[in-house]
Design an enzyme around this catalytic site. Structure first.
Site, PDB file in Angstrom:
ATOM      1  N   ILE A 105       0.831  -1.197   0.000  1.00 38.57           N
ATOM      2  CA  ILE A 105       0.000   0.000   0.000  1.00 38.57           C
ATOM      3  C   ILE A 105       0.867   1.248   0.000  1.00 38.57           C
ATOM      4  O   ILE A 105       2.005   1.223   0.468  1.00 38.57           O
ATOM      5  CB  ILE A 105      -0.962  -0.032   1.224  1.00 38.57           C
ATOM      6  CG1 ILE A 105      -1.939   1.142   1.211  1.00 38.57           C
ATOM      7  CG2 ILE A 105      -0.206  -0.156   2.528  1.00 38.57           C
ATOM      8  CD1 ILE A 105      -3.067   1.031   2.242  1.00 38.57           C
ATOM      9  N   CYS A 106       0.329   2.317  -0.554  1.00 44.00           N
ATOM     10  CA  CYS A 106       0.920   3.660  -0.548  1.00 44.00           C
ATOM     11  C   CYS A 106       2.200   3.701  -1.399  1.00 44.00           C
ATOM     12  O   CYS A 106       2.155   3.435  -2.583  1.00 44.00           O
ATOM     13  CB  CYS A 106       1.160   4.111   0.895  1.00 44.00           C
ATOM     14  SG  CYS A 106       1.463   5.882   1.094  1.00 44.00           S
ATOM     15  N   ALA A 107       3.313   4.040  -0.799  1.00 47.29           N
ATOM     16  CA  ALA A 107       4.571   4.118  -1.545  1.00 47.29           C
ATOM     17  C   ALA A 107       5.149   2.739  -1.838  1.00 47.29           C
ATOM     18  O   ALA A 107       5.906   2.566  -2.797  1.00 47.29           O
ATOM     19  CB  ALA A 107       5.596   4.936  -0.758  1.00 47.29           C
TER      20      ALA A 107
END
Length: 192
Positions: A105-107
């Protein structure tokens, strides 16, 4: 019993790591939090919250068995710290070759998974703007999808960021435990 492991490195995004841990444990998945630091179980999140991991990644890998799923939270510099950890990258590659679920998730999809081959030929998403961070020597950028909270492509599950942590976690519950358990957890948590 289904199993999952969450890799934590200093600077991880707390909500992205702990929401899946919480929901998966509610679903009775055996979740192990792993400190990517080879010496300390204490890992500090990007907002200064210290978390005590269950095991070090090294100790977990020495057991020799793979969980059903690995989860890589984002946050900076947490994702960069995982990307710079050869043992963490090897663990993710072992999960891929073992046909296990890989979730990030995310970066983390762009910063970590692009280094492992997990994104090659797959649809995926990440925190807006981080797709440009992905390893451009690989063929992963063409599969990026923006504007969606999460993307599942086979054994790969990716999500945008902290605001998508709940939907991401519930998708992981559904994958490992089925629709009935997912609905039970959703209802008990009073989700919208």
């Amino acid at each position: 019993m289904r199993t999952a492991a969450v890799i934590l490195a200093n600077g991880f995004e707390e909500i992205e790591a702990l929401t899946p841990v919480d929901y998966l444990r509610r679903a009775e998945v055996n979740v192990t939090t792993l400190s990517a630091d080879g010496t300390s179980l204490t890992v500090t999140g990007s907002h200064g919250i210290p978390v005590t991991a269950d095991k070090t990644l090294r100790d977990f890998m020495e057991q020799g068995s793979l969980p059903d799923m690995v989860i890589v939270p984002g946050g900076m510099p947490g994702a960069s710290n995982i990307a710079g950890n050869p043992m963490a990258l090897d663990f993710i590659k072992n999960m891929l070759s073992g046909k296990k679920y890989v979730a990030a998730i995310c970066a983390a999809p762009a910063v970590v998974l692009s280094l492992t081959g997990a994104l090659d030929g797959k649809s995926w998403t990440c925190y807006p703007g981080m797709e440009d961070y992905s390893d451009t020597s690989r063929s992963c950028k063409s599969g990026h999808r923006s504007g969606v909270p999460f993307v599942r492509d086979g054994d790969l599950i990716t999500a945008r960021g902290p605001g998508a942590a709940e939907e991401f976690a519930m998708e992981l519950v559904g994958i490992l435990c089925g629709a009935e358990v997912k609905e039970k957890i959703r209802s008990a948590a009073c989700q919208r």
